[in-house]
Write an enzyme that holds these catalytic residues in place. Structure first.
Site, PDB file in Angstrom:
ATOM      1  N   TYR A 124     -21.780  -6.123  -3.050  1.00 15.31           N
ATOM      2  CA  TYR A 124     -21.149  -5.037  -3.803  1.00 15.31           C
ATOM      3  C   TYR A 124     -20.059  -5.503  -4.759  1.00 15.31           C
ATOM      4  O   TYR A 124     -19.349  -4.681  -5.315  1.00 15.31           O
ATOM      5  CB  TYR A 124     -20.574  -3.995  -2.829  1.00 15.31           C
ATOM      6  CG  TYR A 124     -21.636  -3.076  -2.296  1.00 15.31           C
ATOM      7  CD1 TYR A 124     -22.632  -3.581  -1.465  1.00 15.31           C
ATOM      8  CD2 TYR A 124     -21.667  -1.728  -2.612  1.00 15.31           C
ATOM      9  CE1 TYR A 124     -23.628  -2.763  -0.966  1.00 15.31           C
ATOM     10  CE2 TYR A 124     -22.658  -0.900  -2.119  1.00 15.31           C
ATOM     11  CZ  TYR A 124     -23.639  -1.412  -1.294  1.00 15.31           C
ATOM     12  OH  TYR A 124     -24.617  -0.591  -0.812  1.00 15.31           O
ATOM     13  N   ASP A 206     -33.966  -7.245  10.046  1.00 14.03           N
ATOM     14  CA  ASP A 206     -35.263  -6.560  10.129  1.00 14.03           C
ATOM     15  C   ASP A 206     -35.576  -6.163  11.566  1.00 14.03           C
ATOM     16  O   ASP A 206     -36.017  -5.034  11.836  1.00 14.03           O
ATOM     17  CB  ASP A 206     -36.391  -7.410   9.502  1.00 14.03           C
ATOM     18  CG  ASP A 206     -36.310  -8.884   9.861  1.00 14.03           C
ATOM     19  OD1 ASP A 206     -35.279  -9.302  10.436  1.00 14.03           O
ATOM     20  OD2 ASP A 206     -37.258  -9.623   9.567  1.00 14.03           O
ATOM     21  N   ASP A 230     -24.610  -0.501   4.717  1.00  8.83           N
ATOM     22  CA  ASP A 230     -24.916   0.714   3.970  1.00  8.83           C
ATOM     23  C   ASP A 230     -26.216   1.313   4.471  1.00  8.83           C
ATOM     24  O   ASP A 230     -26.315   2.507   4.783  1.00  8.83           O
ATOM     25  CB  ASP A 230     -25.023   0.338   2.480  1.00  8.83           C
ATOM     26  CG  ASP A 230     -25.324   1.533   1.602  1.00  8.83           C
ATOM     27  OD1 ASP A 230     -24.826   2.633   1.907  1.00  8.83           O
ATOM     28  OD2 ASP A 230     -26.060   1.365   0.612  1.00  8.83           O
TER      29      ASP A 230
END
Ligand code: ATP
Ligand code: MG
Length: 334
Positions: A124, A206, A230
Protein backbone atom coordinates in the site's frame (compact mmCIF):
# COMPACT_ATOMS: atom_id res chain seq x y z
CA UNK A 1 -12.80 9.67 36.14
CA UNK A 2 -14.16 11.04 32.92
CA UNK A 3 -12.43 10.59 29.62
CA UNK A 4 -13.00 12.81 26.62
CA UNK A 5 -13.20 11.20 23.21
CA UNK A 6 -13.50 12.77 19.79
CA UNK A 7 -16.77 11.90 18.07
CA UNK A 8 -17.13 12.11 14.30
CA UNK A 9 -20.79 11.75 13.32
CA UNK A 10 -19.98 11.21 9.68
CA UNK A 11 -22.06 11.08 6.52
CA UNK A 12 -25.05 9.04 5.27
CA UNK A 13 -26.30 6.76 8.06
CA UNK A 14 -23.39 7.97 10.24
CA UNK A 15 -25.33 10.44 12.42
CA UNK A 16 -28.14 7.91 13.05
CA UNK A 17 -25.90 5.07 14.19
CA UNK A 18 -23.79 7.51 16.23
CA UNK A 19 -26.91 8.82 18.06
CA UNK A 20 -27.87 5.24 18.87
CA UNK A 21 -24.35 4.38 20.04
CA UNK A 22 -23.90 7.44 22.26
CA UNK A 23 -27.37 6.86 23.75
CA UNK A 24 -26.27 3.36 24.79
CA UNK A 25 -22.84 4.50 26.04
CA UNK A 26 -24.60 7.03 28.27
CA UNK A 27 -26.94 4.34 29.65
CA UNK A 28 -23.90 2.17 30.25
CA UNK A 29 -22.37 4.87 32.42
CA UNK A 30 -19.04 4.73 30.64
CA UNK A 31 -18.19 8.20 31.95
CA UNK A 32 -17.26 9.53 28.54
CA UNK A 33 -17.41 13.12 27.38
CA UNK A 34 -17.78 13.78 23.70
CA UNK A 35 -15.97 16.37 21.68
CA UNK A 36 -17.68 16.52 18.32
CA UNK A 37 -15.54 17.14 15.27
CA UNK A 38 -16.43 17.26 11.59
CA UNK A 39 -14.96 15.20 8.80
CA UNK A 40 -16.05 14.07 5.36
CA UNK A 41 -18.71 15.83 3.33
CA UNK A 42 -20.11 17.51 6.45
CA UNK A 43 -16.68 19.10 7.02
CA UNK A 44 -16.17 19.98 3.36
CA UNK A 45 -19.37 22.04 3.48
CA UNK A 46 -18.49 23.78 6.75
CA UNK A 47 -14.70 24.13 6.61
CA UNK A 48 -13.86 23.59 2.93
CA UNK A 49 -11.75 20.59 3.95
CA UNK A 50 -12.57 16.88 4.26
CA UNK A 51 -10.35 16.51 7.31
CA UNK A 52 -10.01 19.95 8.96
CA UNK A 53 -7.10 20.74 11.22
CA UNK A 54 -9.43 21.27 14.23
CA UNK A 55 -10.55 17.66 13.85
CA UNK A 56 -7.00 16.34 13.65
CA UNK A 57 -6.08 18.48 16.69
CA UNK A 58 -9.04 17.10 18.62
CA UNK A 59 -8.01 13.48 17.92
CA UNK A 60 -4.38 14.27 18.77
CA UNK A 61 -5.45 15.78 22.10
CA UNK A 62 -7.97 13.11 23.14
CA UNK A 63 -6.01 10.19 21.62
CA UNK A 64 -9.24 8.27 21.08
CA UNK A 65 -11.91 8.82 18.44
CA UNK A 66 -15.18 7.09 17.65
CA UNK A 67 -15.95 7.61 14.00
CA UNK A 68 -18.94 6.98 11.76
CA UNK A 69 -18.49 6.25 8.06
CA UNK A 70 -17.44 9.17 5.87
CA UNK A 71 -17.95 9.99 2.23
CA UNK A 72 -14.88 10.79 0.16
CA UNK A 73 -16.26 12.60 -2.90
CA UNK A 74 -15.31 10.81 -6.12
CA UNK A 75 -13.15 12.81 -8.53
CA UNK A 76 -11.65 16.13 -7.52
CA UNK A 77 -8.44 14.39 -6.51
CA UNK A 78 -9.44 13.78 -2.89
CA UNK A 79 -7.35 11.25 -0.98
CA UNK A 80 -9.52 8.77 0.92
CA UNK A 81 -10.13 10.21 4.37
CA UNK A 82 -9.42 6.90 6.02
CA UNK A 83 -6.09 6.67 4.26
CA UNK A 84 -5.11 10.20 5.25
CA UNK A 85 -6.09 9.58 8.90
CA UNK A 86 -4.05 6.40 8.91
CA UNK A 87 -1.03 8.26 7.54
CA UNK A 88 -1.41 11.33 9.73
CA UNK A 89 -1.53 9.37 12.98
CA UNK A 90 0.60 6.44 11.82
CA UNK A 91 -2.18 4.01 12.75
CA UNK A 92 -0.18 0.88 12.17
CA UNK A 93 -2.56 -1.86 13.29
CA UNK A 94 -6.03 -2.44 11.89
CA UNK A 95 -7.81 -4.67 14.36
CA UNK A 96 -11.01 -6.44 13.40
CA UNK A 97 -12.74 -8.85 15.77
CA UNK A 98 -15.26 -11.23 14.22
CA UNK A 99 -17.64 -13.11 16.46
CA UNK A 100 -20.65 -15.26 15.62
CA UNK A 101 -23.94 -13.69 16.66
CA UNK A 102 -27.27 -15.43 17.12
CA UNK A 103 -29.97 -15.02 14.45
CA UNK A 104 -27.72 -13.92 11.64
CA UNK A 105 -27.51 -15.48 8.22
CA UNK A 106 -24.01 -16.77 8.74
CA UNK A 107 -22.50 -20.10 7.86
CA UNK A 108 -20.89 -20.72 11.23
CA UNK A 109 -21.88 -20.45 14.86
CA UNK A 110 -18.67 -20.64 16.81
CA UNK A 111 -16.28 -18.10 15.38
CA UNK A 112 -14.43 -15.83 17.77
CA UNK A 113 -11.30 -14.40 16.24
CA UNK A 114 -9.44 -11.16 15.66
CA UNK A 115 -7.51 -10.17 12.56
CA UNK A 116 -4.65 -7.72 12.98
CA UNK A 117 -3.62 -6.16 9.68
CA UNK A 118 -0.45 -4.15 9.17
CA UNK A 119 -1.82 -0.80 8.07
CA UNK A 120 1.04 1.42 6.88
CA UNK A 121 3.33 -0.38 4.44
CA UNK A 122 3.51 -3.51 2.30
CA UNK A 123 1.70 -3.25 -1.02
CA UNK A 124 0.00 0.00 0.00
CA UNK A 125 2.93 2.39 -0.20
CA UNK A 126 2.28 5.15 -2.71
CA UNK A 127 5.74 5.28 -4.29
CA UNK A 128 6.89 3.04 -7.08
CA UNK A 129 3.58 2.60 -8.89
CA UNK A 130 4.48 2.79 -12.58
CA UNK A 131 2.95 1.96 -15.90
CA UNK A 132 5.28 2.09 -18.90
CA UNK A 133 4.68 4.77 -21.54
CA UNK A 134 3.31 2.22 -24.00
CA UNK A 135 0.90 0.93 -21.35
CA UNK A 136 2.22 -2.62 -21.72
CA UNK A 137 3.99 -3.07 -18.39
CA UNK A 138 3.08 -2.10 -14.86
CA UNK A 139 5.27 -2.23 -11.80
CA UNK A 140 4.49 -1.72 -8.16
CA UNK A 141 6.74 -1.78 -5.16
CA UNK A 142 6.00 -3.54 -1.90
CA UNK A 143 8.02 -2.43 1.10
CA UNK A 144 8.12 -4.28 4.39
CA UNK A 145 10.27 -3.09 7.26
CA UNK A 146 11.47 -4.72 10.44
CA UNK A 147 9.99 -1.84 12.43
CA UNK A 148 6.60 -2.08 10.71
CA UNK A 149 6.45 -5.84 11.12
CA UNK A 150 7.70 -5.83 14.69
CA UNK A 151 5.20 -3.35 16.04
CA UNK A 152 2.18 -5.00 14.44
CA UNK A 153 3.15 -8.53 15.48
CA UNK A 154 3.91 -7.32 18.99
CA UNK A 155 0.52 -5.60 19.08
CA UNK A 156 -1.13 -8.91 18.09
CA UNK A 157 0.66 -10.79 20.88
CA UNK A 158 -0.10 -8.12 23.48
CA UNK A 159 -3.75 -8.19 22.40
CA UNK A 160 -3.79 -11.97 22.73
CA UNK A 161 -2.23 -11.73 26.19
CA UNK A 162 -4.60 -9.00 27.41
CA UNK A 163 -7.65 -10.95 26.22
CA UNK A 164 -6.62 -14.39 27.45
CA UNK A 165 -6.31 -15.69 23.92
CA UNK A 166 -4.23 -18.77 23.25
CA UNK A 167 -2.82 -18.59 19.74
CA UNK A 168 -1.42 -16.13 17.21
CA UNK A 169 -1.26 -17.16 13.55
CA UNK A 170 1.08 -15.24 11.25
CA UNK A 171 -0.19 -15.38 7.67
CA UNK A 172 2.40 -14.96 4.91
CA UNK A 173 3.61 -16.06 1.47
CA UNK A 174 7.29 -16.34 2.34
CA UNK A 175 7.77 -19.44 0.18
CA UNK A 176 7.24 -17.35 -2.99
CA UNK A 177 7.63 -13.70 -1.99
CA UNK A 178 10.86 -14.37 -0.20
CA UNK A 179 11.98 -10.79 0.37
CA UNK A 180 9.00 -8.94 1.83
CA UNK A 181 6.88 -11.77 3.15
CA UNK A 182 10.09 -13.47 4.23
CA UNK A 183 11.10 -10.52 6.39
CA UNK A 184 7.64 -10.31 7.94
CA UNK A 185 7.76 -14.00 8.85
CA UNK A 186 11.29 -13.81 10.22
CA UNK A 187 10.36 -10.89 12.48
CA UNK A 188 7.11 -12.61 13.52
CA UNK A 189 9.13 -15.65 14.67
CA UNK A 190 11.47 -13.43 16.68
CA UNK A 191 8.61 -11.60 18.39
CA UNK A 192 6.80 -14.89 19.07
CA UNK A 193 9.83 -16.07 21.05
CA UNK A 194 9.07 -13.33 23.61
CA UNK A 195 5.64 -14.87 24.28
CA UNK A 196 6.23 -18.54 25.12
CA UNK A 197 2.84 -18.75 26.85
CA UNK A 198 1.01 -18.07 23.58
CA UNK A 199 1.02 -20.66 20.80
CA UNK A 200 2.54 -19.38 17.57
CA UNK A 201 1.45 -20.76 14.23
CA UNK A 202 2.60 -19.88 10.70
CA UNK A 203 0.30 -20.30 7.74
CA UNK A 204 0.69 -19.59 4.05
CA UNK A 205 -2.04 -17.23 2.87
CA UNK A 206 -3.67 -19.55 0.32
CA UNK A 207 -3.96 -22.30 2.90
CA UNK A 208 -5.24 -19.73 5.42
CA UNK A 209 -8.09 -18.86 3.04
CA UNK A 210 -9.09 -22.49 2.74
CA UNK A 211 -8.80 -23.12 6.48
CA UNK A 212 -10.85 -20.00 7.26
CA UNK A 213 -13.67 -21.20 5.07
CA UNK A 214 -13.53 -24.85 6.18
CA UNK A 215 -12.62 -24.66 9.89
CA UNK A 216 -12.72 -21.02 11.04
CA UNK A 217 -13.10 -22.01 14.69
CA UNK A 218 -9.39 -23.04 14.78
CA UNK A 219 -8.31 -19.37 14.55
CA UNK A 220 -7.81 -17.05 17.49
CA UNK A 221 -5.64 -14.02 16.61
CA UNK A 222 -4.37 -13.67 13.02
CA UNK A 223 -1.64 -11.19 12.14
CA UNK A 224 -0.57 -10.39 8.59
CA UNK A 225 0.73 -7.81 6.13
CA UNK A 226 -1.36 -5.04 4.60
CA UNK A 227 -2.80 -6.57 1.43
CA UNK A 228 -3.38 -10.06 2.83
CA UNK A 229 -5.00 -8.43 5.85
CA UNK A 230 -7.31 -6.38 3.68
CA UNK A 231 -8.58 -9.48 1.94
CA UNK A 232 -8.67 -11.82 4.94
CA UNK A 233 -10.51 -9.37 7.19
CA UNK A 234 -13.35 -8.98 4.70
CA UNK A 235 -13.45 -12.74 4.26
CA UNK A 236 -13.79 -13.07 8.03
CA UNK A 237 -16.58 -10.46 8.17
CA UNK A 238 -18.39 -12.52 5.53
CA UNK A 239 -18.06 -15.66 7.69
CA UNK A 240 -20.14 -14.10 10.47
CA UNK A 241 -22.83 -12.48 8.36
CA UNK A 242 -21.40 -9.45 6.66
CA UNK A 243 -20.38 -5.89 7.23
CA UNK A 244 -23.41 -4.82 9.31
CA UNK A 245 -21.84 -6.52 12.33
CA UNK A 246 -18.15 -5.78 11.72
CA UNK A 247 -16.22 -3.20 13.74
CA UNK A 248 -12.62 -2.16 13.32
CA UNK A 249 -9.99 -0.23 15.23
CA UNK A 250 -7.02 1.64 13.82
CA UNK A 251 -4.32 1.70 16.44
CA UNK A 252 -1.25 3.90 16.61
CA UNK A 253 1.21 4.84 19.30
CA UNK A 254 -0.39 8.25 19.90
CA UNK A 255 -3.99 7.78 18.75
CA UNK A 256 -6.63 5.14 18.13
CA UNK A 257 -9.71 5.44 15.95
CA UNK A 258 -12.69 3.10 16.30
CA UNK A 259 -15.22 2.65 13.52
CA UNK A 260 -17.75 0.48 11.74
CA UNK A 261 -16.32 -1.33 8.75
CA UNK A 262 -19.31 -0.60 6.50
CA UNK A 263 -19.81 2.56 4.45
CA UNK A 264 -22.29 5.42 4.56
CA UNK A 265 -25.14 3.38 3.01
CA UNK A 266 -26.70 6.36 1.19
CA UNK A 267 -29.57 4.12 0.01
CA UNK A 268 -31.04 3.97 3.53
CA UNK A 269 -29.67 7.20 5.05
CA UNK A 270 -32.08 9.37 7.02
CA UNK A 271 -34.73 6.66 7.26
CA UNK A 272 -33.99 5.26 10.70
CA UNK A 273 -33.30 1.83 9.22
CA UNK A 274 -29.58 1.48 9.80
CA UNK A 275 -28.24 -1.25 12.03
CA UNK A 276 -26.10 0.38 14.75
CA UNK A 277 -24.35 -2.83 15.86
CA UNK A 278 -21.11 -2.43 13.91
CA UNK A 279 -20.48 0.99 15.45
CA UNK A 280 -21.59 -0.32 18.86
CA UNK A 281 -19.07 -3.14 18.58
CA UNK A 282 -16.45 -0.53 17.69
CA UNK A 283 -17.45 1.15 20.95
CA UNK A 284 -16.88 -2.20 22.71
CA UNK A 285 -13.34 -2.25 21.27
CA UNK A 286 -12.89 1.35 22.38
CA UNK A 287 -13.98 0.57 25.95
CA UNK A 288 -11.48 -2.30 26.05
CA UNK A 289 -8.77 0.04 24.78
CA UNK A 290 -9.69 2.50 27.54
CA UNK A 291 -9.35 -0.23 30.15
CA UNK A 292 -13.12 -0.50 30.77
CA UNK A 293 -13.24 -4.28 30.34
CA UNK A 294 -16.36 -4.72 32.49
CA UNK A 295 -18.39 -2.14 30.59
CA UNK A 296 -17.18 -3.60 27.29
CA UNK A 297 -18.37 -7.04 28.35
CA UNK A 298 -21.75 -5.73 29.59
CA UNK A 299 -22.34 -3.97 26.30
CA UNK A 300 -21.33 -6.99 24.23
CA UNK A 301 -23.61 -9.27 26.24
CA UNK A 302 -26.54 -6.85 25.87
CA UNK A 303 -26.08 -6.84 22.08
CA UNK A 304 -25.95 -10.65 21.97
CA UNK A 305 -29.01 -10.99 24.25
CA UNK A 306 -31.03 -8.56 22.12
CA UNK A 307 -30.14 -10.42 18.95
CA UNK A 308 -30.90 -13.73 20.62
CA UNK A 309 -34.36 -12.45 21.62
CA UNK A 310 -34.90 -10.98 18.12
CA UNK A 311 -36.05 -7.84 19.90
CA UNK A 312 -36.50 -4.82 17.58
CA UNK A 313 -33.83 -5.97 15.13
CA UNK A 314 -33.33 -3.77 12.08
CA UNK A 315 -34.30 -4.83 8.57
CA UNK A 316 -30.88 -6.14 7.56
CA UNK A 317 -31.17 -8.65 10.43
CA UNK A 318 -34.66 -9.66 9.38
CA UNK A 319 -36.57 -7.49 11.86
CA UNK A 320 -38.75 -4.41 11.59
CA UNK A 321 -37.18 -2.25 14.30
CA UNK A 322 -35.80 1.23 13.73
CA UNK A 323 -32.24 2.18 14.60
CA UNK A 324 -33.40 3.81 17.84
CA UNK A 325 -35.85 1.03 18.79
CA UNK A 326 -33.03 -1.49 18.40
CA UNK A 327 -30.78 0.76 20.50
CA UNK A 328 -33.40 1.01 23.27
CA UNK A 329 -33.84 -2.76 23.27
CA UNK A 330 -30.08 -3.15 23.74
CA UNK A 331 -29.97 -0.45 26.43
CA UNK A 332 -32.74 -2.22 28.38
CA UNK A 333 -30.49 -5.29 28.67
CA UNK A 334 -27.42 -3.53 30.06
P1 ATP B 1 -19.91 3.88 0.76
O1 ATP B 1 -19.74 4.47 -0.58
O2 ATP B 1 -19.83 4.89 1.86
O3 ATP B 1 -19.08 2.66 1.01
P2 ATP B 1 -22.04 2.03 0.28
O4 ATP B 1 -23.42 2.22 -0.25
O5 ATP B 1 -21.07 1.24 -0.46
O6 ATP B 1 -21.44 3.42 0.76
P3 ATP B 1 -21.86 0.12 2.30
O7 ATP B 1 -21.79 0.39 3.74
O8 ATP B 1 -20.68 -0.45 1.64
O9 ATP B 1 -22.32 1.45 1.68
O10 ATP B 1 -23.18 -0.71 2.13
C1 ATP B 1 -23.45 -1.73 1.22
C2 ATP B 1 -24.91 -2.18 1.45
O11 ATP B 1 -25.07 -2.60 2.80
C3 ATP B 1 -25.93 -1.06 1.24
O12 ATP B 1 -27.07 -1.58 0.59
C4 ATP B 1 -26.28 -0.61 2.62
O13 ATP B 1 -27.60 -0.14 2.71
C5 ATP B 1 -26.08 -1.85 3.47
N1 ATP B 1 -25.61 -1.45 4.80
C6 ATP B 1 -24.36 -0.99 5.12
N2 ATP B 1 -24.28 -0.69 6.42
C7 ATP B 1 -25.48 -0.95 6.96
C8 ATP B 1 -26.02 -0.84 8.28
N3 ATP B 1 -25.29 -0.39 9.30
N4 ATP B 1 -27.31 -1.18 8.46
C9 ATP B 1 -28.05 -1.63 7.45
N5 ATP B 1 -27.61 -1.77 6.20
C10 ATP B 1 -26.34 -1.43 5.93
MG1 MG C 1 -19.01 0.54 0.08
Amino acid sequence: MTQTITVIRGDGIGPEIMDATLFILDKLGAGLQYEEADAGVAALEKHGDLMPKVTLDSIAKNKVALKSPLTTPVGGGFTSINVSLRRHFDLYANVRPVVSFPNTKSRYENIDMITVRENTEGAYISEGQEVSADGETAVSITRVTRKGSERVVRYAFELAKANGRKKVTAVHKANIIKSTSGLFLKVAREVAADYPEIEFQEMIVDNACMQLVMRPEQFDVVVTTNLFGDILSDLCAGLVGGLGLAPGANIGKDAAIFEAVHGTAPDIAGQGKANPVALLLAAVQMLEHLGQQDNAERLRKAIVATMDAKDSLTGDLGGTGSTMEFAKAIASRL
